[in-house]
Design a protein around this motif. Structure first.
Motif, mmCIF file in Angstrom:
data_model
loop_
_atom_site.group_PDB
_atom_site.id
_atom_site.type_symbol
_atom_site.label_atom_id
_atom_site.label_comp_id
_atom_site.label_asym_id
_atom_site.label_seq_id
_atom_site.Cartn_x
_atom_site.Cartn_y
_atom_site.Cartn_z
ATOM 1 N N SER A 180 1.037 -0.795 0.187
ATOM 2 C CA SER A 180 -0.293 -0.050 -0.046
ATOM 3 C C SER A 180 0.456 1.467 0.375
ATOM 4 N N ASN A 185 1.283 3.852 -3.537
ATOM 5 C CA ASN A 185 0.468 5.414 -2.943
ATOM 6 C C ASN A 185 1.247 6.665 -2.467
ATOM 7 N N SER A 206 -5.572 6.309 -2.938
ATOM 8 C CA SER A 206 -6.748 6.213 -2.666
ATOM 9 C C SER A 206 -7.190 7.118 -1.749
ATOM 10 N N LEU A 207 -8.403 7.677 -2.000
ATOM 11 C CA LEU A 207 -8.606 8.502 -1.270
ATOM 12 C C LEU A 207 -8.808 7.878 0.990
ATOM 13 N N SER A 208 -9.102 6.288 0.499
ATOM 14 C CA SER A 208 -9.220 6.653 1.965
ATOM 15 C C SER A 208 -7.655 6.268 2.416
ATOM 16 N N VAL A 209 -6.680 6.499 1.716
ATOM 17 C CA VAL A 209 -5.452 6.568 2.969
ATOM 18 C C VAL A 209 -4.881 8.024 2.254
ATOM 19 N N HIS A 256 -6.941 11.438 2.293
ATOM 20 C CA HIS A 256 -7.249 12.542 2.691
ATOM 21 C C HIS A 256 -7.037 12.630 4.601
ATOM 22 N N PRO A 257 -6.927 10.798 4.896
ATOM 23 C CA PRO A 257 -6.737 10.877 6.485
ATOM 24 C C PRO A 257 -5.085 11.395 6.474
ATOM 25 N N ILE A 264 -3.246 4.778 9.018
ATOM 26 C CA ILE A 264 -3.669 4.751 7.396
ATOM 27 C C ILE A 264 -3.373 4.519 6.897
ATOM 28 N N ASP A 309 -4.224 0.002 2.768
ATOM 29 C CA ASP A 309 -5.112 0.432 1.402
ATOM 30 C C ASP A 309 -6.251 -1.040 1.697
#
Length: 115
Positions: free
Chosen positions: A7, A11, A65-68, A70-71, A110, A114
């Motif tokens: 991941s 990213n 990835s947005l989920s990775v 944005h935080p 976080i 991913d």
């Protein structure tokens, strides 16, 4: 652990851009504060830095990835804490250190989550 490293590898560029975006927005906010509420060069510089931070954030989403990603904006709080301490001579309390540690650990966990 293998998924975590995979991941991070997938990213990497997006994460780098997002951390840079966090730094730019934190710098922009610091210059807003330094402007003293008046319309002057510091305020305008702050707007430009914040704008470029937003652009880097938008671009970073193309590379991860947005989920990775944005935080990772929470790293901006860490930058703001240290900028405030070093440049604005604001005091850092023990709870600030604990919170900063938790933000960094959470962002790192976080960042590798991913899959």
């Amino acid at each position: 652990m293998n998924k975590f490293m995979q991941s991070l590898k997938e990213n990497r560029l997006g994460m780098t851009l997002m951390v840079f975006a966090s730094l730019m927005t934190a710098l922009g906010q610091m210059f807003w504060k330094m402007s003293g509420g008046g319309i002057n060069g510091l305020l305008i510089l702050g707007f430009f830095l914040y704008f470029f931070g937003a652009v880097f954030m938008i671009v970073s989403f193309r590379f991860g990835s947005l989920s990775v990603l944005h935080p990772l904006l929470s790293i901006g709080y860490v930058f703001a804490l240290f900028l405030g301490s070093i440049i604005l001579q604001e005091a850092i309390t023990e709870s600030n250190y604990v919170g900063t540690f938790l933000i960094i650990v959470g962002a790192a966990l976080i960042g590798g989550g991913d899959n």
